[in-house]
Design a protein around this motif. Sequence first.
Motif, PDB file in Angstrom:
ATOM      1  N   PRO A   1       0.801  -1.230   0.000  1.00  0.00           N
ATOM      2  CA  PRO A   1       0.000   0.000   0.000  1.00  0.00           C
ATOM      3  C   PRO A   1       0.831   1.276   0.000  1.00  0.00           C
ATOM      4  O   PRO A   1       0.677   2.144   0.854  1.00  0.00           O
ATOM      5  CB  PRO A   1      -0.788  -0.145   1.304  1.00  0.00           C
ATOM      6  CG  PRO A   1       0.166  -0.814   2.232  1.00  0.00           C
ATOM      7  CD  PRO A   1       0.920  -1.799   1.368  1.00  0.00           C
TER       8      PRO A   1
ATOM      9  N   TYR B   1       3.064   4.358  -2.521  1.00  0.00           N
ATOM     10  CA  TYR B   1       3.362   4.969  -3.815  1.00  0.00           C
ATOM     11  C   TYR B   1       4.492   5.964  -3.586  1.00  0.00           C
ATOM     12  O   TYR B   1       4.465   6.740  -2.630  1.00  0.00           O
ATOM     13  CB  TYR B   1       2.147   5.692  -4.414  1.00  0.00           C
ATOM     14  CG  TYR B   1       2.413   6.181  -5.821  1.00  0.00           C
ATOM     15  CD1 TYR B   1       2.192   5.351  -6.914  1.00  0.00           C
ATOM     16  CD2 TYR B   1       2.918   7.454  -6.054  1.00  0.00           C
ATOM     17  CE1 TYR B   1       2.468   5.786  -8.210  1.00  0.00           C
ATOM     18  CE2 TYR B   1       3.193   7.899  -7.340  1.00  0.00           C
ATOM     19  CZ  TYR B   1       2.968   7.060  -8.412  1.00  0.00           C
ATOM     20  OH  TYR B   1       3.252   7.487  -9.690  1.00  0.00           O
TER      21      TYR B   1
ATOM     22  N   GLN C   1      -1.484   4.177   0.855  1.00  0.00           N
ATOM     23  CA  GLN C   1      -2.735   3.965   0.139  1.00  0.00           C
ATOM     24  C   GLN C   1      -3.752   3.265   1.036  1.00  0.00           C
ATOM     25  O   GLN C   1      -3.546   2.127   1.456  1.00  0.00           O
ATOM     26  CB  GLN C   1      -2.474   3.134  -1.116  1.00  0.00           C
ATOM     27  CG  GLN C   1      -1.527   3.814  -2.098  1.00  0.00           C
ATOM     28  CD  GLN C   1      -1.204   2.936  -3.295  1.00  0.00           C
ATOM     29  OE1 GLN C   1      -1.101   1.715  -3.174  1.00  0.00           O
ATOM     30  NE2 GLN C   1      -1.034   3.549  -4.459  1.00  0.00           N
TER      31      GLN C   1
ATOM     32  N   GLY D   1      -6.699  -0.214  -2.458  1.00  0.00           N
ATOM     33  CA  GLY D   1      -5.923  -0.621  -3.619  1.00  0.00           C
ATOM     34  C   GLY D   1      -6.008  -2.110  -3.827  1.00  0.00           C
ATOM     35  O   GLY D   1      -7.013  -2.620  -4.299  1.00  0.00           O
TER      36      GLY D   1
ATOM     37  N   ARG E   1      -1.820  12.852  -6.835  1.00  0.00           N
ATOM     38  CA  ARG E   1      -2.244  11.606  -6.202  1.00  0.00           C
ATOM     39  C   ARG E   1      -3.677  11.732  -5.680  1.00  0.00           C
ATOM     40  O   ARG E   1      -4.111  12.810  -5.273  1.00  0.00           O
ATOM     41  CB  ARG E   1      -1.307  11.232  -5.044  1.00  0.00           C
ATOM     42  CG  ARG E   1       0.155  11.067  -5.439  1.00  0.00           C
ATOM     43  CD  ARG E   1       0.329  10.161  -6.638  1.00  0.00           C
ATOM     44  NE  ARG E   1      -0.208   8.812  -6.400  1.00  0.00           N
ATOM     45  CZ  ARG E   1      -0.412   7.928  -7.366  1.00  0.00           C
ATOM     46  NH1 ARG E   1      -0.192   8.234  -8.627  1.00  0.00           N
ATOM     47  NH2 ARG E   1      -0.885   6.721  -7.060  1.00  0.00           N
TER      48      ARG E   1
ATOM     49  N   THR F   1      -7.568   9.196  -1.730  1.00  0.00           N
ATOM     50  CA  THR F   1      -7.508   7.950  -0.955  1.00  0.00           C
ATOM     51  C   THR F   1      -6.100   7.639  -0.474  1.00  0.00           C
ATOM     52  O   THR F   1      -5.894   6.687   0.273  1.00  0.00           O
ATOM     53  CB  THR F   1      -8.013   6.763  -1.797  1.00  0.00           C
ATOM     54  OG1 THR F   1      -7.288   6.730  -3.034  1.00  0.00           O
ATOM     55  CG2 THR F   1      -9.504   6.897  -2.071  1.00  0.00           C
ATOM     56  N   GLU F   2      -5.123   8.430  -0.910  1.00  0.00           N
ATOM     57  CA  GLU F   2      -3.750   8.241  -0.470  1.00  0.00           C
ATOM     58  C   GLU F   2      -3.376   9.330   0.535  1.00  0.00           C
ATOM     59  O   GLU F   2      -3.697  10.505   0.336  1.00  0.00           O
ATOM     60  CB  GLU F   2      -2.781   8.273  -1.651  1.00  0.00           C
ATOM     61  CG  GLU F   2      -3.001   7.137  -2.625  1.00  0.00           C
ATOM     62  CD  GLU F   2      -1.989   7.107  -3.756  1.00  0.00           C
ATOM     63  OE1 GLU F   2      -2.083   6.200  -4.586  1.00  0.00           O
ATOM     64  OE2 GLU F   2      -1.107   7.998  -3.809  1.00  0.00           O
TER      65      GLU F   2
END
Length: 226
Positions: free
Chosen positions: A70, A72, A133, A136, A188, A191-192
């Motif tokens: 999870p 990025y 995240q 995902g 982004r 949700t992140e």
Amino acid sequence: MKTSPETHVPLTGYADVPEDQMLARALAFHDRMARRRSVRQFSDKPVPREIIEACVRTAGSAPSGANHQPWYFACVGSADKKREIREAAEVEEREFYAGRAGEEWLDALAPIGTDADKPYMETAPWLICIFAQRRGGLREGEDRKNYYIHESVGIATGLLIAACHEAGLATLVHTPNPMKFLNGICGRPETEKPFLILVAGHPAKEAMVPKHALIKKPLDEIAGFL
């Protein structure tokens, strides 16, 4: 644990190292990592993208809840983007040092000598903005709940810092609070959640580090063997 040929494969890549070599390797890695320092004075010397990519691949190998990975890593090398991030971060930092942090927190930071000015965010060649995240899944396009998000992203970040140091890069963890501005700058989704910014590059020739940061707790204060 239930295993079957349909859901599991044999373990490969594990090296059965003799004990004397295990200790030597562990001590050698400790010696290298013990030289790691957080740097606030960076050189503008370029760092090839391929080096950052290799370090991020190492971070991406970290264990994670349900193997959802999870995280990025938005790797920012654009001068304009770095300036935008610095300006937004300094807005939050000025409020932090003006009173949002509280006296006890500011007192704890005093030996480090930090303030609201973050010029290194533009000087360093890379800002790695790490996002956690909430949703995902393992495969692209999935929209499932992720688990143990902060634990997973924290482990991945630790591997990233170690990989950068092993590659010969200096780093600095930067956590302006709040960091919601990073979502917009880095493109982004909501949700992140921004986790932290890792500044990465070469240290400036005149780089200094606080004496306070050289103090590390001994083993008997950080570990017990039961």
